[in-house]
Design a protein around this motif. Structure first.
Motif, PDB file in Angstrom:
ATOM      1  N   ASN A 190      -7.482  -0.012  -3.385  1.00 52.84           N
ATOM      2  CA  ASN A 190      -8.926  -0.245  -3.577  1.00 52.84           C
ATOM      3  C   ASN A 190      -9.604   0.946  -4.256  1.00 52.84           C
ATOM      4  OD1 ASN A 190      -8.477   1.306  -1.291  1.00 52.84           O
ATOM      5  ND2 ASN A 190     -10.350   0.630  -0.289  1.00 52.84           N
ATOM      6  N   GLN A 191      -9.097   2.173  -3.995  1.00 54.68           N
ATOM      7  CA  GLN A 191      -9.643   3.353  -4.667  1.00 54.68           C
ATOM      8  C   GLN A 191      -9.302   3.325  -6.154  1.00 54.68           C
ATOM      9  OE1 GLN A 191      -7.722   6.340  -2.236  1.00 54.68           O
ATOM     10  NE2 GLN A 191      -9.582   6.715  -1.049  1.00 54.68           N
ATOM     11  N   PHE A 192      -8.088   2.909  -6.467  1.00 56.16           N
ATOM     12  CA  PHE A 192      -7.678   2.789  -7.859  1.00 56.16           C
ATOM     13  C   PHE A 192      -8.589   1.815  -8.603  1.00 56.16           C
ATOM     14  CE2 PHE A 192      -5.373   0.389 -11.107  1.00 56.16           C
ATOM     15  CZ  PHE A 192      -4.857   1.402 -11.902  1.00 56.16           C
ATOM     16  N   ARG A 193      -8.864   0.693  -7.983  1.00 55.58           N
ATOM     17  CA  ARG A 193      -9.718  -0.321  -8.620  1.00 55.58           C
ATOM     18  C   ARG A 193     -11.123   0.218  -8.859  1.00 55.58           C
ATOM     19  NH1 ARG A 193      -9.739  -6.265  -6.137  1.00 55.58           N
ATOM     20  NH2 ARG A 193      -8.733  -6.989  -8.058  1.00 55.58           N
ATOM     21  N   MET A 194     -11.661   0.940  -7.878  1.00 55.52           N
ATOM     22  CA  MET A 194     -13.006   1.488  -7.997  1.00 55.52           C
ATOM     23  C   MET A 194     -13.098   2.519  -9.120  1.00 55.52           C
ATOM     24  SD  MET A 194     -13.980   1.883  -3.941  1.00 55.52           S
ATOM     25  CE  MET A 194     -15.115   3.184  -4.333  1.00 55.52           C
ATOM     26  N   VAL A 195     -12.118   3.443  -9.147  1.00 50.64           N
ATOM     27  CA  VAL A 195     -12.123   4.505 -10.151  1.00 50.64           C
ATOM     28  C   VAL A 195     -12.004   3.929 -11.560  1.00 50.64           C
ATOM     29  CG1 VAL A 195     -10.840   6.474 -11.068  1.00 50.64           C
ATOM     30  CG2 VAL A 195     -11.244   6.287  -8.602  1.00 50.64           C
ATOM     31  N   ARG A 252       0.825  -1.215   0.000  1.00 52.60           N
ATOM     32  CA  ARG A 252       0.000   0.000   0.000  1.00 52.60           C
ATOM     33  C   ARG A 252       0.855   1.259   0.000  1.00 52.60           C
ATOM     34  NH1 ARG A 252      -4.471  -2.139   4.360  1.00 52.60           N
ATOM     35  NH2 ARG A 252      -5.891  -3.116   2.850  1.00 52.60           N
ATOM     36  N   VAL A 302      -3.067   7.082  -4.893  1.00 53.25           N
ATOM     37  CA  VAL A 302      -4.343   6.646  -4.315  1.00 53.25           C
ATOM     38  C   VAL A 302      -4.132   5.279  -3.683  1.00 53.25           C
ATOM     39  CG1 VAL A 302      -5.821   7.879  -5.952  1.00 53.25           C
ATOM     40  CG2 VAL A 302      -5.082   5.549  -6.481  1.00 53.25           C
ATOM     41  N   LEU A 303      -5.079   4.878  -2.828  1.00 53.45           N
ATOM     42  CA  LEU A 303      -5.035   3.534  -2.257  1.00 53.45           C
ATOM     43  C   LEU A 303      -5.395   2.509  -3.328  1.00 53.45           C
ATOM     44  CD1 LEU A 303      -6.797   4.230   1.154  1.00 53.45           C
ATOM     45  CD2 LEU A 303      -4.442   3.430   0.877  1.00 53.45           C
TER      46      LEU A 303
END
Length: 414
Positions: free
Chosen positions: A403-408, A391, A400-401
């Protein structure tokens, strides 16, 4: 009838492809069509007034302006208020850049090369302008004037002297940028960043280049990228990639003793047979015949050091998912950690740990976008022993974190 953007030849000279630098004059009395430059050049405006657009950004042209155009930049003179007269120095970027990277002050030289990417425009004044005029004069005296076939008798150490003059010109250009007090251009409000696609491909040829990868980089669909490339160049995506790789291949054939096996991973080919196949198709000549004809024309590179740098990059790229340490890799190649980092700085412009983390995070991004693997499993898969370390490095490189990267990215795709 469809009008494609012109793709300029990669060679500095239309007469002698072995030349690493040429000097010439040019006069422009009206606007020009867009053109993609394969060979880089410095353009020094001697007279006139007008405007030029470089990769969608407009710049003012007037006496004293110095332009630096890198490979696969697109230019167009859009307005000529008064006839423009230029002095032009074309040069082989790979040879000059490799020489700069190999010199003792690596950190400064790398920052100089990166500054060339920041802007193509400088306006040297006073002593700086005199220095630029002097350097153009020195280059002209050394190589002659191409368009009038004013070829001088080759002097001893000509190539090395020319490289030194171009290096000095690059430094003068960067100093002029640093001393600039006023903004020299005005950004286009609605900039079409698709024009940067060709430059992006050229800068990442050693990687596996796919439409999907470019799609994620530019937030465009694969079909739109494919269509844009064809509309502008008349080439398919794969034809364009092969065209760029052939350019690089010719440089390595001319200026190094590297084998085809050595070149393959550096230039993004599958293997030596792949190079031969692409070369024969594009050049209508066997690669062995080409090298036999032209041979190596310079002895300015330390071939053994170059091979070692490539071998280091290839080894780390193949084993980054394992638990490898700097000391282990250095010992494997029989060098110190300091020497290893020096070789890596020359080849990939970063040290061992930064390069290792970059490879791991890039692979992690690929897994997050192409699979449903949990973040923890991805961290272990790409070579990290703890999620915390993963991380921390991910935030450092992607801001970015995970999980945030994956969401975006998932939202962008949908």
């Amino acid at each position: 009838m469809k009008e494609y953007i012109e793709l300029q030849t990669q060679f500095c000279s239309k007469i002698d492809i072995k030349k690493i630098c040429t000097f010439d004059y040019e006069t422009i009395i009206e606007g020009t069509f867009p053109i993609y430059h394969k060979s880089p050049r410095f353009i020094f405006v001697k007279e006139g007034k007008g405007s030029i657009v470089v990769d969608m950004v407009p710049y003012e042209l007037k006496a004293g302006v110095l332009l630096s155009v890198l490979p696969w930049k697109c230019t167009q003179i859009t307005d000529v208020k008064e006839p423009l007269s230029f002095e032009i120095v074309k040069y082989n970027y790979d040879v000059v850049a490799d020489t700069l990277k190999s010199s003792s002050s690596i950190r400064d030289n790398l920052s100089v090369l990166k500054k060339l990417e920041e802007t193509p425009y400088a306006f040297p004044q006073g002593d700086m302008e005199k220095e630029v005029e002097y350097l153009f004069l020195r280059i002209r005296e050394e190589v002659g004037i191409e368009s009038v076939m004013d070829f001088r008798e080759r002097k001893s150490y000509e190539e090395m002297n020319v490289i030194m003059q171009i290096s000095s010109l690059i430094i003068a250009f960067c100093r002029a940028i640093d001393s600039r007090k006023e903004a020299s251009c005005k950004k286009v409000e609605a900039c079409d960043n698709r024009i940067l696609i060709l430059r992006y491909i050229y800068m990442h040829l050693s990687e596996k280049m796919t439409l999907e990868k470019i799609s994620k980089q530019f937030y465009l669909s694969r079909s739109s990228i494919r269509m844009y490339i064809y509309e502008k160049t008349g080439l398919t995506f794969h034809e364009l990639v092969n065209e760029m790789r052939i350019m690089k291949t010719l440089n390595y054939l001319l200026y190094t003793d590297l084998t085809l096996e050595d070149m393959a991973p550096i230039l993004g080919y599958v293997d030596a047979a792949h190079i031969s196949k692409v070369f024969s198709y594009r050049m209508e000549n066997k690669i062995t015949n080409y090298r036999k004809t032209y041979q190596k024309v310079l002895n300015i590179m330390n071939i053994e050091e170059r091979k070692l740098a490539y071998q280091l990059v290839e080894y780390i790229s193949r084993n980054f998912q394992e638990e490898i340490q700097a000391s282990f890799v250095a010992d494997r190649f029989g060098i110190s950690i300091e020497d290893m980092n020096r070789h890596l700085m020359i080849q990939v412009e970063t040290n061992f740990y930064d390069f290792l983390n970059r490879l791991r995070i890039n692979k992690a991004c690929e897994l997050m976008l192409c699979s449903d693997m949990p973040i923890t499993d991805i961290a272990i898969e790409v070579g990290y022993s703890t999620v915390k370390t993963f991380r921390r490095n991910f935030i450092e490189l992607r801001h970015v974190l995970p999980n945030q990267f994956r969401m975006v990215q998932a939202e962008l795709v949908n």
